[in-house]
Scaffold this motif. Structure first.
Motif, PDB file in Angstrom:
ATOM      1  N   ALA A 158       0.743  -1.099   0.082  1.00  0.00           N
ATOM      2  CA  ALA A 158      -0.150  -0.051  -0.203  1.00  0.00           C
ATOM      3  C   ALA A 158       0.989   1.284  -0.091  1.00  0.00           C
ATOM      4  N   GLN A 159       0.612   2.285  -0.605  1.00  0.00           N
ATOM      5  CA  GLN A 159       1.523   3.509  -0.718  1.00  0.00           C
ATOM      6  C   GLN A 159       0.857   4.875   0.228  1.00  0.00           C
ATOM      7  N   ASN A 160      -0.296   4.370   0.956  1.00  0.00           N
ATOM      8  CA  ASN A 160      -0.603   5.349   2.033  1.00  0.00           C
ATOM      9  C   ASN A 160      -1.454   4.797   3.085  1.00  0.00           C
ATOM     10  N   GLY A 161      -1.805   5.448   4.039  1.00  0.00           N
ATOM     11  CA  GLY A 161      -2.429   4.954   5.161  1.00  0.00           C
ATOM     12  C   GLY A 161      -3.930   4.448   4.879  1.00  0.00           C
ATOM     13  N   ARG A 162      -4.568   5.154   4.379  1.00  0.00           N
ATOM     14  CA  ARG A 162      -6.092   4.848   3.883  1.00  0.00           C
ATOM     15  C   ARG A 162      -5.846   3.504   2.891  1.00  0.00           C
TER      16      ARG A 162
END
Length: 260
Positions: free
Chosen positions: A34-38
């Motif tokens: 994944a590339q971000n928290g969301r």
């Protein structure tokens, strides 16, 4: 097969870390990224992940916020932070979400491998054995899940604590200690959680830090020697663990104690 989420906003970081883990645990894991928290929260849920390796600084929802969500929704999940932030405040927040470990980038192979081995052991501890699995330890596992009476808990805890008090200087792992004490790995993992309410690595590091604090009072012993005496072969790794636990480096702690 252990299912691992790797979340980092830098594509190269994700790729390199994923390859390192695959190399150390071939055939044992599946990795999702994944590339971000969301995206980390969504992927963890959608792919039924068990372990989340999170960077802290990510756009939008950061790693700490994602970890809080994962911990609340999946209490048995394993959270590991791998970040460039060497700050005590972040480490404290990591403790708040019951992270297994807080590692600094790029993360040495041995410490990353040790942390993941501990994570796998915890997953195995929480896993319900199936009918198809070998039954030789099933009675032990069931016994470990029962409510232990106070006297038995104290006796087992005393046995384990005594062993670690004697051998904390050695190169230890949950697997090696379980074997040397005559327990199966899964049974020992559950016993340890029942007795101490913390992971094996957390307990061992706490014990070693207590010993290090005592040795630091003797200014004739240098930091490298103290590191070796309490079971860390790498003085830099010892310094990082000490700072994470105490909020300052061993040298800063010693200098503070020497001040009038």
């Amino acid at each position: 097969m252990y299912r691992i989420l790797v979340a980092d906003d830098e594509p190269i970081e994700r790729q390199v870390l994923s390859k390192r883990i695959q190399k150390n645990f071939p055939g044992q894991i599946e990795i999702f990224t994944a590339q971000n928290g969301r995206e980390a929260m969504e992927t963890f849920e959608h792919e039924n992940c068990q372990i989340a390796i999170l960077d802290i600084s990510m756009p939008g929802i950061n790693g700490l916020e994602a970890a809080k969500y994962i911990r609340e929704k999946y209490p048995d999940s394993i959270i590991i932070f791998l970040t460039a932030y060497d700050e005590f405040n972040y480490a404290k927040q990591a403790i708040g979400v019951k992270a297994l470990e807080y590692l600094l980038k790029p993360g040495r192979d041995d410490e990353l491998q040790e942390t993941l081995e501990e994570a796998f052991s915890l997953i195995d501890c929480n896993r319900t054995p199936t009918v198809e699995e070998a039954p030789e330890n099933s009675s032990q596992i069931a016994a470990a899940d029962e409510d232990l009476d106070h006297a038995r808990v104290n006796a087992i805890a005393s046995e384990i604590a005594s062993f670690l008090e004697t051998h904390y200087q050695d190169d230890l792992s949950l697997q090696s200690v379980a074997g040397r004490m005559g327990y199966s790995e899964v049974y020992f993992c559950r016993l340890f959680k029942n007795c101490f309410d913390k992971t094996f690595i957390m307990y061992l590091n706490d014990l070693r830090m207590t010993k290090a604090v005592e040795l630091l009072k003797d200014i004739s012993i240098n930091i490298k020697e103290i590191s070796e005496r309490v079971g860390y072969r790498d003085a830099n790794y010892f310094t990082r663990i000490f700072k994470k636990k105490m909020g300052m480096t061993p040298s800063e702690f010693r200098n503070k104690k020497e001040m009038p």
